[in-house]
Each structure stands twice: as structure tokens, then as C-alpha cells.
Design a protein around this motif. Structure first.
Motif, mmCIF file in Angstrom:
data_model
loop_
_atom_site.group_PDB
_atom_site.id
_atom_site.type_symbol
_atom_site.label_atom_id
_atom_site.label_comp_id
_atom_site.label_asym_id
_atom_site.label_seq_id
_atom_site.Cartn_x
_atom_site.Cartn_y
_atom_site.Cartn_z
ATOM 1 N N ARG A 176 0.899 -1.080 0.012
ATOM 2 C CA ARG A 176 -0.072 0.182 -0.035
ATOM 3 C C ARG A 176 0.785 1.365 0.192
ATOM 4 O O ARG A 176 0.654 2.090 -0.571
ATOM 5 N N ASP A 177 2.261 1.155 0.675
ATOM 6 C CA ASP A 177 2.922 2.414 0.828
ATOM 7 C C ASP A 177 3.639 2.454 -0.837
ATOM 8 O O ASP A 177 3.866 3.480 -1.137
ATOM 9 N N ILE A 178 4.028 1.310 -1.183
ATOM 10 C CA ILE A 178 4.907 1.439 -2.469
ATOM 11 C C ILE A 178 3.922 1.676 -3.944
ATOM 12 O O ILE A 178 4.349 2.521 -4.773
ATOM 13 N N ILE A 179 2.728 1.234 -3.765
ATOM 14 C CA ILE A 179 1.768 1.158 -5.009
ATOM 15 C C ILE A 179 0.739 2.701 -4.812
ATOM 16 O O ILE A 179 0.303 2.881 -3.808
ATOM 17 N N CYS A 180 1.020 3.578 -5.873
ATOM 18 C CA CYS A 180 0.491 4.727 -5.997
ATOM 19 C C CYS A 180 -1.046 4.706 -6.807
ATOM 20 O O CYS A 180 -1.145 3.806 -7.704
ATOM 21 N N GLU A 181 -1.958 5.498 -6.524
ATOM 22 C CA GLU A 181 -3.284 5.449 -7.037
ATOM 23 C C GLU A 181 -2.756 6.118 -8.314
ATOM 24 O O GLU A 181 -2.145 7.149 -8.446
ATOM 25 N N ARG A 182 -3.438 5.677 -9.526
ATOM 26 C CA ARG A 182 -3.360 6.363 -10.767
ATOM 27 C C ARG A 182 -4.501 5.581 -11.849
ATOM 28 O O ARG A 182 -4.953 4.441 -11.419
ATOM 29 N N SER A 183 -4.242 6.087 -12.989
ATOM 30 C CA SER A 183 -5.268 5.587 -14.069
ATOM 31 C C SER A 183 -4.572 5.702 -15.211
ATOM 32 O O SER A 183 -3.784 6.563 -15.613
ATOM 33 N N CYS A 184 -5.091 4.848 -16.401
ATOM 34 C CA CYS A 184 -4.421 4.732 -17.694
ATOM 35 C C CYS A 184 -5.432 3.834 -18.405
ATOM 36 O O CYS A 184 -6.001 2.760 -18.101
ATOM 37 N N GLY A 185 -6.049 4.489 -19.364
ATOM 38 C CA GLY A 185 -7.116 4.038 -20.188
ATOM 39 C C GLY A 185 -8.233 3.494 -19.360
ATOM 40 O O GLY A 185 -8.834 4.605 -18.479
ATOM 41 N N ASN A 186 -8.967 2.455 -19.441
ATOM 42 C CA ASN A 186 -10.046 2.053 -18.611
ATOM 43 C C ASN A 186 -9.745 1.497 -17.277
ATOM 44 O O ASN A 186 -10.544 0.997 -16.593
ATOM 45 N N TYR A 187 -8.431 1.476 -16.878
ATOM 46 C CA TYR A 187 -7.804 0.834 -15.724
ATOM 47 C C TYR A 187 -7.512 2.097 -14.593
ATOM 48 O O TYR A 187 -7.170 3.091 -15.103
ATOM 49 N N LYS A 188 -7.550 1.438 -13.326
ATOM 50 C CA LYS A 188 -7.211 2.502 -12.403
ATOM 51 C C LYS A 188 -6.743 1.662 -11.219
ATOM 52 O O LYS A 188 -7.431 0.586 -10.822
ATOM 53 N N ILE A 189 -5.861 2.202 -10.468
ATOM 54 C CA ILE A 189 -5.570 1.540 -9.141
ATOM 55 C C ILE A 189 -6.026 2.663 -8.155
ATOM 56 O O ILE A 189 -5.769 3.805 -8.183
ATOM 57 N N VAL A 190 -6.514 2.103 -7.131
ATOM 58 C CA VAL A 190 -7.341 2.980 -6.071
ATOM 59 C C VAL A 190 -6.969 2.316 -4.794
ATOM 60 O O VAL A 190 -6.696 0.984 -4.496
ATOM 61 N N LYS A 191 -6.834 3.149 -3.777
ATOM 62 C CA LYS A 191 -6.766 2.686 -2.484
ATOM 63 C C LYS A 191 -7.997 2.791 -1.628
ATOM 64 O O LYS A 191 -8.497 4.089 -1.666
ATOM 65 N N SER A 192 -8.286 1.755 -0.945
ATOM 66 C CA SER A 192 -9.811 1.966 -0.538
ATOM 67 C C SER A 192 -9.666 1.301 1.198
ATOM 68 O O SER A 192 -8.661 0.435 1.588
ATOM 69 N N SER A 193 -10.569 1.521 1.990
ATOM 70 C CA SER A 193 -10.561 1.232 3.543
ATOM 71 C C SER A 193 -12.013 0.308 3.494
ATOM 72 O O SER A 193 -12.903 0.591 3.103
#
Length: 148
Positions: free
Chosen positions: A17-34
Motif C-alpha cells: 500500500r505504501d509502494i503502489i500509488c493511485e493512478r489511472s491509464c485507459g480503462n484501468y485505475k489503481i485505487v486505495k480503499s478502506s
């Protein structure tokens, strides 16, 4: 057994969770959630106590397709533990499995097949180049045969 140890699991989740940052590209995205007061559910067991869990998700078109949670870490544990030599992985996901396997001293090379250029781009933005990891964009089932 280690993959069923709560401290080990939460340490792995927090580390990525500390290494991976939220970001998006095309139809994909990385999100952090609780996930508040989530049940601690693993493979074939659950604890009675609930925990607040902070997780990293990979989404496609706003739908979760992968989550770095307790089950993901437990499910990958044996593959990571027994990996050696040249290792093949189908699908990059959030990069957890590739990173953990490549960190082992008895692993020479990790070949990852990933169809999505967007997922590869987000992975490359989150992780430093690792000479042990070779990412091939394409369908693993149509790739040239290799021995792992």
C-alpha cells in the motif's frame, strides 16, 4: 503457518500500500480503499474479530478486478515460497507476485505475460526497473513456448 499469520498478512498489505500509488491509464485505475470492520476471512477459515483493512485495488471500468487483500497474499504464498530458477507468471495485476518472486535469491528470471499495455504502464510507474523481471505484452496462451 506463516500465510495464516495475521501480522504477516497485514505487514504485506501495508508494505505494498505504501509502494503502489493511485493512478489511472485507459480503462484501468489503481485505487486505495478502506474496508471498515471487515471479517478476517482466509482460505477455509475466518476469525471472529473484525479489522479495519486498507487495501489496493485494480479496477477496470470502475469494477474491481483484483484486490491486494488477505486472500490474495495467502493464495500467492506457496507459489512465491517454492519459486526458483526461471518463473513464468500469467497476468501482472498489481505486481505483488512478480515483485515478491523476483526478490528471492534463488530466482534467476521472472517472465510475466500481460495483455494490457495500460496495466504494464501503471506497473512501470509504481516499481523501479528490476533486471530479473521481463514483461511480455501479449496473450500467454499464444506465446512462444518456454521452459520454466
Amino acid at each position: 503457518m506463516k500465510p495464516y499469520n495475521k501480522d504477516f498478512l497485514f505487514k504485506e498489505i501495508d508494505k505494498y500500500r505504501d509502494i503502489i500509488c493511485e493512478r489511472s491509464c485507459g480503462n484501468y485505475k489503481i485505487v486505495k480503499s478502506s474496508i471498515p470492520k471487515a471479517k478476517f476471512k482466509g482460505y477455509m477459515y475466518s476469525e471472529k474479530e473484525n479489522y479495519d483493512m486498507d487495501v489496493v485495488e485494480l479496477q477496470q471500468n470502475d469494477k474491481c478486478i483484483m484486490k491486494l487483500d488477505l486472500r490474495e497474499i495467502q493464495g500467492d504464498y506457496e507459489a512465491i515460497n517454492f519459486a526458483k530458477g526461471k518463473v513464468g507468471i500469467v497476468g501482472l495485476g498489481l505486481g505483488y507476485t512478480a515483485q515478491e518472486i523476483a526478490s528471492k535469491s534463488n530466482v534467476e528470471e521472472v517472465v510475466v505475460y500481460e495483455i494490457s499495455s495500460e496495466i504494464i504502464q501503471m506497473y512501470n510507474e509504481n516499481f523501479e526497473k528490476n533486471d530479473k523481471i521481463k514483461i511480455i505484452q501479449g496473450d500467454a496462451f499464444k506465446a512462444e513456448r518456454e521452459t520454466f
